[in-house]
Design an enzyme around this catalytic site. Structure first.
Site, PDB file in Angstrom:
ATOM      1  N   ASP A  24      -6.887  -5.218  -4.334  1.00  0.00           N
ATOM      2  CA  ASP A  24      -7.361  -4.755  -3.031  1.00  0.00           C
ATOM      3  C   ASP A  24      -8.478  -3.726  -3.069  1.00  0.00           C
ATOM      4  OD1 ASP A  24      -7.337  -4.828  -0.250  1.00  0.00           O
ATOM      5  OD2 ASP A  24      -5.851  -3.229  -0.075  1.00  0.00           O
ATOM      6  N   ASP A  34       0.835  -1.203   0.000  1.00  0.00           N
ATOM      7  CA  ASP A  34       0.000   0.000   0.000  1.00  0.00           C
ATOM      8  C   ASP A  34       0.867   1.250   0.000  1.00  0.00           C
ATOM      9  OD1 ASP A  34      -2.781  -0.956   0.201  1.00  0.00           O
ATOM     10  OD2 ASP A  34      -2.094  -1.852   2.080  1.00  0.00           O
ATOM     11  N   HIS A  40      -5.766   3.420  -3.280  1.00  0.00           N
ATOM     12  CA  HIS A  40      -7.054   2.973  -2.754  1.00  0.00           C
ATOM     13  C   HIS A  40      -7.194   3.101  -1.237  1.00  0.00           C
ATOM     14  CE1 HIS A  40      -4.482  -0.672  -2.922  1.00  0.00           C
ATOM     15  NE2 HIS A  40      -5.062  -0.972  -1.788  1.00  0.00           N
TER      16      HIS A  40
END
Length: 972
Positions: free
Chosen positions: A183, A61, A434
């Site tokens: 994800d 991430d 995201h």
């Protein structure tokens, strides 16, 4: 290779320019593709067997529980143990030890940072791994973008940045073949369309609604062809789409990362805990069960997860053993073959497997639920202030890009200093992640995203100032006057309403030709003063209308005429109807609320009431579920809303520029209903916050429009700001829904607009940021504005969504605008399409103290003429010193408008006013391949090709088509 490069000079000279680097091209197109990367690097499969493709990967991430920097360096492991630099170090080391091993990497933002810190020898080593297909990039954007809360223009930009770095660094072997969104929390149709136009062969994701997944497993429809546009001619937006079997995790029992607890393969038969037979037997069972829910003799297993492979030796040592021992069973009759693979190798085998019928998908994958009461629809609105900051930063970035082109070298190094657009480009790219614009990060990470954007603004501010000074040729003369410069990034003239905080009571305003402009001074509304603490001591607002030319600016001069006390304040009274020559708005005299909206041009009137409400966020004590509302999940305690006030205190302002009804619903909710003199839309400027929580109730604040429109349970939302999808209450187009959450299960992302309609009337609401909304009752449309929650929703972020700051310790105050239009459905797009673009790419207002000298240029347009109404100027950006990246877009769908849903032709040589276009070549959407060289795997029989362009310089755009060009230019 250069056959489609139109030029005004002879071909040999063009070739020479390429060779000496004056006209640099995407690296991926200059050498021949390596014979060992891409599809040519795939390991051999065994026909007639079940081939199990093991895909080693990590999901990193770009910010979530830790900031981007903390994740890269491995700092703050007290929050989460994760260090991306160590993952890449370890993976490269392990790939070198066995040429059979494979690894895929996704997030270019991290890889770019790691790459810059490597020695030349290590970079050469990694290039070899890429050339041999042992290290493969998938997706390739700067980040893995969110799909619900992003605008398509920002998504295209962030993908372009990442893919260009891969192209420039690794050539054709660095070009990803598959999109990989394992994800994000639901999947947008526009994303699939964008990926297809970027040349991807397939798209894989991990999350979809639990009911949809169950049905797809039963029917073996977890792989499909997604037809992602109803306007683009197939197969332009057709994309093979696969749903991964375990989200993006390994099968249970086969995780061998240092973060996992599964036992390693112990293959010494002399040891008491020898387990090879048990592991192999379990794996064979898992593979056979997975094969039952897919159609071919190929299945994929993701061997990795969040921030895994920091000690890659653990993974690869056990995977080597797994492959060896499972394949040894073939001599005993096993029909399972295991191999190291990548998503592209798996995809290739599907395409070669005799093309079993893959179903067609035409809708999207929203909303997403992972259990009966767990709908991930709250993040559509989470962190509304950050969502707005990201949206206006996108507008500023596009202006910065345009200014860099218009100003040439002076823009980057001029009288205001050294500036650049790179800082903003990367900050915006990271913001598309995201867990960024989605609002699902920890608070300190959200602060870091905002800080990065602010740094980008600082650099762009210098660039913009340099360009405006160069274009206008201005130096300022001391005076008590000031000038207002209005820059319009759109390719058509735009009118805009300017509101400036002032202390004077009378001003004179003149336009760029010296003509007087009607202006008015009004007192600052007490309904909005709470969020204006940084405006100093201004007590009034100066209002006037401006107009700016396409991709250009216009300058307005403002002179103070009178100081003194503020004008008389508006006074509370029964609301008066407001009206201009286009719209009429009525109010209920008893409640002070809206009561109707009329379009005077079309003789339409609808009953329209609007108010503010809140849902009580679940605290986990519901008898049917312990699920709570949080950053991701919207879970109201009941479907019943709490009204904030049945009546509004009001004051009115009416003058020649604007008519306003200012409404107060409570100490923390207010609104200004505003109608400008020449506007065809009604503006609602809402202010919400600080949301009170003294009652220990989390609150999800909405505004709701109740109308006389017979919508029959149907409403419409846009997909990432482009094509519009129909939504129906308690319904999914491709599977039978059992509805368990009547509110949250009917919420969808709204990126720029939503509407309800019947045969006669269409009410469209254009938003200024991404928000969630739904039509829970016929004739109504509700939009969630703000969320303040007291509990975590147990999806990983680990803290409640309870935003506060030093400036607002009592809670966050948020302001926004909703723009309403009423039209017949057949022509409604003629209003909401350009309006949405105006909101996304709003004019930039800058100020200069003093008078303009007589030799300055008070007005300028970078275009020779405005583009046709159907054409949107999506991208004008400096690519190289003499190369400009241009994207032109047809902004109407095929079904939108009888007037505008037609092909439109633009002459590239007659486009710019200050640039000579010397050469042009068309690229794919992400500008990492020549368009004529872009080929994709075929999944459906294509339709016949349509007619081409009239000439090399004249390009034709069909509805919803985006065309991308590299232009060789020279400043005039």
């Amino acid at each position: 290779m250069f056959s489609k490069m139109a030029t005004t000079v002879h071909t040999p000279f063009v070739l020479l320019l390429f060779q000496i680097g004056v006209f640099s091209l995407p690296v991926s197109q200059t050498p021949q593709e390596s014979p060992t990367c891409g599809y040519k690097s795939c390991h051999a499969i065994k026909p007639g067997m079940l081939n199990v493709h093991l895909v080693p990967h990590t999901h990193d991430d770009v910010g979530w529980l830790k900031t981007v920097d903390q994740y890269f360096y491995g700092a703050r492991n007290d929050i989460q143990h994760a260090g991306v630099q160590y993952i890449l170090d370890s993976v490269v080391d392990q790939l070198l030890k066995n040429p059979d091993r494979r690894f895929i990497y996704v997030e270019t933002a991290f890889f770019y940072r790691w790459w810059k810190r490597q020695s030349g020898d290590m970079q050469d080593t990694v290039k070899q791994l890429v050339d041999e297909g042992r290290l493969e990039f998938v997706n390739g954007g700067w980040c893995m973008s969110d799909e619900a809360t992003t605008h398509y223009s920002a998504v295209v930009d962030q993908m372009t940045i990442g893919l260009r770095f891969l192209n420039d660094t690794f050539g054709p072997c660095g070009r990803p073949r598959v999109a990989w969104h394992i994800d994000p929390f639901g999947h947008a149709r526009e994303h699939a369309s964008v990926f297809a136009q970027m040349g991807y062969d397939g798209f894989f994701f991990g999350r979809l609604d639990y009911q949809d997944r169950s049905r797809r497993k039963a029917s073996r429809e977890q792989e499909m062809v997604w037809r992602a546009s109803e306007s683009l001619v197939p197969p332009v937006a057709d994309l093979f789409t696969g749903i991964l079997p375990n989200g993006y995790n390994p099968p249970e029992g086969f995780c061998w990362d240092q973060l996992c607890d599964d036992p390693p393969i112990r293959d010494d038969p002399d040891l008491e805990d020898y387990n090879v037979e048990d592991v192999v037997s379990k794996f064979l069972t898992v593979a056979q069960e997975q094969a039952k829910v897919y159609k071919t003799n190929h299945i994929i297993m993701t061997m990795g997860s969040d921030f895994q492979y920091e000690n890659a030796n653990l993974w690869y040592k056990n995977l080597d053993k797994l492959i060896r021992y499972v394949n040894q069973k073939q001599v005993n009759g096993s029909n399972i073959h295991v191999l190291y693979s990548t998503p592209s190798c798996y995809l290739q085998e599907l395409s070669l497997s005799g093309s079993p019928y893959f179903p067609m998908r035409i809708d999207d994958f929203f909303p997403y639920a992972d259990a009966a009461h767990d709908f991930w629809t709250g993040y559509f609105t989470s962190r509304p202030a950050l969502k707005r900051y990201e949206r206006i930063s996108n507008s500023y970035l596009q202006i910065c890009n345009q200014m860099e082109v218009l100003g040439g070298p002076t823009s980057r190094n001029g009288s205001f200093g050294v500036g650049n657009s790179d800082t903003m480009k990367k900050a915006m790219a990271v913001a598309q992640h995201h867990d960024a614009v989605s609002g699902t990060e920890k608070q300190h990470v959200a602060d870091d995203y905002a800080r990065r954007l602010a740094n980008g603004w600082t650099q762009c501010q210098v660039l913009v100032s340099n360009t405006l000074a160069a274009l206008s040729g201005s130096s300022r003369l001391p005076s008590d006057r000031f000038s207002v410069n209005v820059y319009n990034p759109l390719a058509r003239p735009v009118g805009w309403s300017v509101r400036l905080p002032v202390n004077g009571t009378a001003y004179a305003v003149t336009d760029s030709s010296g003509n007087a402009v009607d202006c008015q001074v009004v007192p600052v509304s007490q309904a909005t003063v709470v969020v204006r603490r940084d405006r100093g001591y201004a007590v009034n607002e100066l209002l006037f209308q401006v107009r700016a030319p396409p991709m250009g600016y216009s300058t307005y001069s403002v002179s103070l005429l009178q100081k003194g006390p503020p004008p008389a304040s508006p006074f509370p009274r029964a609301p008066k109807d407001i009206q201009n020559k286009f719209l009429k708005v009525t109010f209920d005299p008893e409640t002070g609320l809206l009561s109707s909206l009329s379009n005077l041009e079309t003789q339409q009137t609808v009953r329209l009431s609007q108010n503010f409400y809140w849902y009580n966020a679940s605290d986990g004590n519901n008898k049917d579920s312990k699920q709570m509302s949080g950053a991701y999940i919207f879970r109201p305690n009941s479907s019943t809303t709490f009204i904030i006030s049945k009546t509004a205190k009001i004051e009115t302002v009416q003058n020649s520029v604007v008519q306003e009804v200012r409404q107060w619903f409570s100490p923390w909710v207010s609104q200004v209903v505003r109608l400008y003199a020449d506007s065809r839309v009604l503006e609602l400027e809402w202010t919400v916050g600080p949301v009170p929580i003294g009652d220990n109730m989390g609150k999800e604040v909405i505004t709701r429009f109740d109308t006389s429109i017979n919508s029959s349970g149907i409403f419409y939302t846009d997909s990432n700001g482009r094509e519009v999808l129909q939504r129906r209450k308690d319904y999914r187009p491709t599977w039978t829904l059992t509805q368990t959450e009547p509110v949250a299960g009917n919420y969808y992302p709204i990126n720029s607009r939503a509407y309800i309609k019947d045969e006669k009337d269409q009410l469209t609401v254009v938003t200024d940021r991404s928000q969630g909304g739904g039509s829970i009752q016929d004739g109504s449309l509700e939009i969630m504005l703000h969320r303040r929650l007291l509990h975590d929703d147990v999806r990983g972020v680990g803290e409640p969504l309870n935003e506060a700051s030093d400036l607002y310790p009592e809670g966050l105050v948020v302001r926004g605008r909703l723009l309403l239009s009423l039209n017949p459905p057949a022509v409604a797009a003629n209003t909401h399409r350009p309006l949405a673009q105006e909101v996304v790419l709003q004019p930039l207002i800058t100020f200069t103290e003093g008078l303009l000298p007589p030799n300055t240029r008070p007005e300028f347009s970078g275009l020779q003429t405005a583009l046709p109404p159907a054409v949107h100027l999506l991208t004008v950006s400096q690519w190289d010193p003499d190369l400009v990246l241009l994207r032109l877009e047809h902004q109407y769908e095929a079904r939108d408008s009888k007037e505008h849903s037609q092909p439109v032709t633009v002459n590239l040589q007659k486009l710019f006013a200050t640039l000579d276009v010397l050469g042009v070549s068309e690229m794919n959407l992400s500008a990492n391949q020549w368009k004529h060289e872009m080929t994709r795997l075929d999944w459906k029989k294509p339709l016949p090709k349509t007619k081409g362009d009239p000439s090399v310089w004249e390009v034709t755009l069909k509805p919803m088509e985006i065309r991308t060009f590299l232009l060789r230019v020279r400043l005039r």
